[in-house]
Design a protein around this motif. Structure first.
Motif, PDB file in Angstrom:
ATOM      1  N   GLY A  12     -16.609  -1.983   3.558  1.00 50.14           N
ATOM      2  CA  GLY A  12     -15.868  -0.781   3.204  1.00 50.14           C
ATOM      3  C   GLY A  12     -16.716   0.462   3.002  1.00 50.14           C
ATOM      4  N   THR A  13     -17.825   0.582   3.751  1.00 51.61           N
ATOM      5  CA  THR A  13     -18.649   1.789   3.600  1.00 51.61           C
ATOM      6  C   THR A  13     -17.906   3.028   4.106  1.00 51.61           C
ATOM      7  N   ASN A  14     -17.145   2.888   5.189  1.00 51.47           N
ATOM      8  CA  ASN A  14     -16.343   4.017   5.670  1.00 51.47           C
ATOM      9  C   ASN A  14     -15.230   4.345   4.678  1.00 51.47           C
ATOM     10  N   THR A  28      -8.701  17.486   2.007  1.00 54.20           N
ATOM     11  CA  THR A  28      -7.662  18.086   1.162  1.00 54.20           C
ATOM     12  C   THR A  28      -6.278  17.628   1.621  1.00 54.20           C
ATOM     13  N   ASN A  29      -5.289  17.880   0.778  1.00 58.45           N
ATOM     14  CA  ASN A  29      -3.883  17.549   1.103  1.00 58.45           C
ATOM     15  C   ASN A  29      -3.684  16.081   1.475  1.00 58.45           C
ATOM     16  N   THR A  30      -4.448  15.209   0.852  1.00 55.39           N
ATOM     17  CA  THR A  30      -4.436  13.791   1.226  1.00 55.39           C
ATOM     18  C   THR A  30      -4.398  12.904  -0.003  1.00 55.39           C
ATOM     19  N   GLU A  31      -3.572  11.858   0.081  1.00 50.85           N
ATOM     20  CA  GLU A  31      -3.509  10.845  -0.975  1.00 50.85           C
ATOM     21  C   GLU A  31      -3.765   9.479  -0.355  1.00 50.85           C
ATOM     22  N   LEU A  32      -4.740   8.761  -0.902  1.00 55.52           N
ATOM     23  CA  LEU A  32      -5.009   7.393  -0.437  1.00 55.52           C
ATOM     24  C   LEU A  32      -4.037   6.472  -1.172  1.00 55.52           C
ATOM     25  N   VAL A  33      -3.019   6.007  -0.459  1.00 53.86           N
ATOM     26  CA  VAL A  33      -1.950   5.248  -1.125  1.00 53.86           C
ATOM     27  C   VAL A  33      -2.168   3.739  -1.079  1.00 53.86           C
ATOM     28  N   GLY A  34      -3.023   3.270  -0.171  1.00 59.47           N
ATOM     29  CA  GLY A  34      -3.235   1.832  -0.111  1.00 59.47           C
ATOM     30  C   GLY A  34      -4.421   1.448   0.757  1.00 59.47           C
ATOM     31  N   VAL A  35      -4.974   0.283   0.439  1.00 58.72           N
ATOM     32  CA  VAL A  35      -6.037  -0.327   1.242  1.00 58.72           C
ATOM     33  C   VAL A  35      -5.581  -1.738   1.590  1.00 58.72           C
ATOM     34  N   ILE A  36      -5.702  -2.086   2.861  1.00 60.88           N
ATOM     35  CA  ILE A  36      -5.328  -3.432   3.313  1.00 60.88           C
ATOM     36  C   ILE A  36      -6.541  -4.074   3.961  1.00 60.88           C
ATOM     37  N   SER A  37      -6.844  -5.305   3.533  1.00 60.88           N
ATOM     38  CA  SER A  37      -7.920  -6.078   4.153  1.00 60.88           C
ATOM     39  C   SER A  37      -7.345  -7.367   4.718  1.00 60.88           C
ATOM     40  N   ASN A  38      -7.938  -7.827   5.808  1.00 60.12           N
ATOM     41  CA  ASN A  38      -7.532  -9.122   6.364  1.00 60.12           C
ATOM     42  C   ASN A  38      -8.398 -10.247   5.799  1.00 60.12           C
ATOM     43  N   ASN A  39      -9.312  -9.916   4.899  1.00 61.86           N
ATOM     44  CA  ASN A  39     -10.200 -10.917   4.299  1.00 61.86           C
ATOM     45  C   ASN A  39     -10.193 -10.814   2.778  1.00 61.86           C
ATOM     46  N   TYR A  40     -10.212 -11.961   2.140  1.00 60.07           N
ATOM     47  CA  TYR A  40     -10.327 -12.015   0.680  1.00 60.07           C
ATOM     48  C   TYR A  40     -11.787 -11.799   0.262  1.00 60.07           C
ATOM     49  N   GLY A  41     -11.964 -11.272  -0.943  1.00 61.80           N
ATOM     50  CA  GLY A  41     -13.290 -11.235  -1.555  1.00 61.80           C
ATOM     51  C   GLY A  41     -14.293 -10.283  -0.928  1.00 61.80           C
ATOM     52  N   VAL A  42     -13.822  -9.293  -0.173  1.00 61.43           N
ATOM     53  CA  VAL A  42     -14.763  -8.361   0.447  1.00 61.43           C
ATOM     54  C   VAL A  42     -15.006  -7.157  -0.462  1.00 61.43           C
ATOM     55  N   ARG A  43     -16.143  -6.525  -0.261  1.00 65.14           N
ATOM     56  CA  ARG A  43     -16.546  -5.397  -1.110  1.00 65.14           C
ATOM     57  C   ARG A  43     -15.545  -4.241  -1.038  1.00 65.14           C
ATOM     58  N   ALA A  44     -14.905  -4.068   0.112  1.00 68.37           N
ATOM     59  CA  ALA A  44     -13.940  -2.975   0.274  1.00 68.37           C
ATOM     60  C   ALA A  44     -12.841  -3.045  -0.793  1.00 68.37           C
ATOM     61  N   LEU A  45     -12.417  -4.255  -1.143  1.00 70.03           N
ATOM     62  CA  LEU A  45     -11.366  -4.417  -2.156  1.00 70.03           C
ATOM     63  C   LEU A  45     -11.850  -3.946  -3.528  1.00 70.03           C
ATOM     64  N   GLU A  46     -13.130  -4.222  -3.825  1.00 68.31           N
ATOM     65  CA  GLU A  46     -13.720  -3.753  -5.089  1.00 68.31           C
ATOM     66  C   GLU A  46     -13.775  -2.226  -5.106  1.00 68.31           C
TER      67      GLU A  46
END
Length: 197
Positions: A12-14, A28-46
């Protein structure tokens, strides 16, 4: 406000570059409403949790077949009501139904200057290995809209990165991320959020 869902498979570096750019006002003018991963336990989720963004795992392992997984992914995405879906290192073939439903509202970051080193089989380190094997002097990254092909959608932004003597695939991958990917993806989202793309 542009409602953005980010899809990730690993570190999840990007995603972090996007989170930081929203926080510091680069996007600007942006809301991050969700993150979806296809893998459990990855750093992106943290990273998502730390930033207070709702995160879900939609893993093929939890479904009896690909069709069921595709439907699960689409259902999860729909629930966020996104205006834009960002594929930030999401190593999943995007279902056709999703591409149709969100036409011109899905972007992807690819670690090369498309049309070089792209398409089926070119992902992660494989892209940089191929660039070094070919002996190119410039590589880079591309943000493009997603269509039904692999890395074939309209190009939004590109940035070149120099290949240096002694580069390994890992060193080159890191330079492409730092000099191109982490700048391009936030810039592309900001363009879309402000009607410039």
């Amino acid at each position: 406000m542009l409602r953005v869902v980010v899809c990730v498979s690993g570190g999840g570096t990007n995603l972090q570059a996007i989170i930081d750019a929203v926080a510091d006002g680069t996007i600007t003018n942006t809301e991050l409403v969700g993150v979806i991963s296809n893998n459990y336990g990855v750093r992106a989720l943290e990273r998502a949790e730390k930033a207070g963004i709702d995160a879900k795992v939609v893993s093929p392992k939890d479904y009896e077949n690909r069709a069921a997984f595709n439907e699960g992914l689409l259902t999860t995405i729909r629930a966020y009501k996104p205006d834009l879906i960002v594929l930030a290192g999401f190593l999943v073939v995007i279902p056709e139904a999703m591409i149709e439903e969100y036409e011109n509202r899905i972007i992807n970051i690819h670690p090369s200057l498309i049309p070089s080193f792209c398409g089926t089989g070119y992902y992660g380190l494989k892209v940089h290995e191929a660039a070094l094997a070919r002996g190119v002097k410039l590589t880079g990254a591309t943000v493009h809209y997603v269509d039904k092909g692999t890395d074939t959608g309209p190009i939004l932004l590109q940035k070149a990165v120099e290949v240096k003597p002694g580069d390994t695939p890992e060193i080159l991958q890191r330079r492409v991320m730092e000099e191109a990917e982490w700048k391009l993806l936030p810039a592309a989202i900001n363009m879309i959020a402000n009607g410039e793309a």
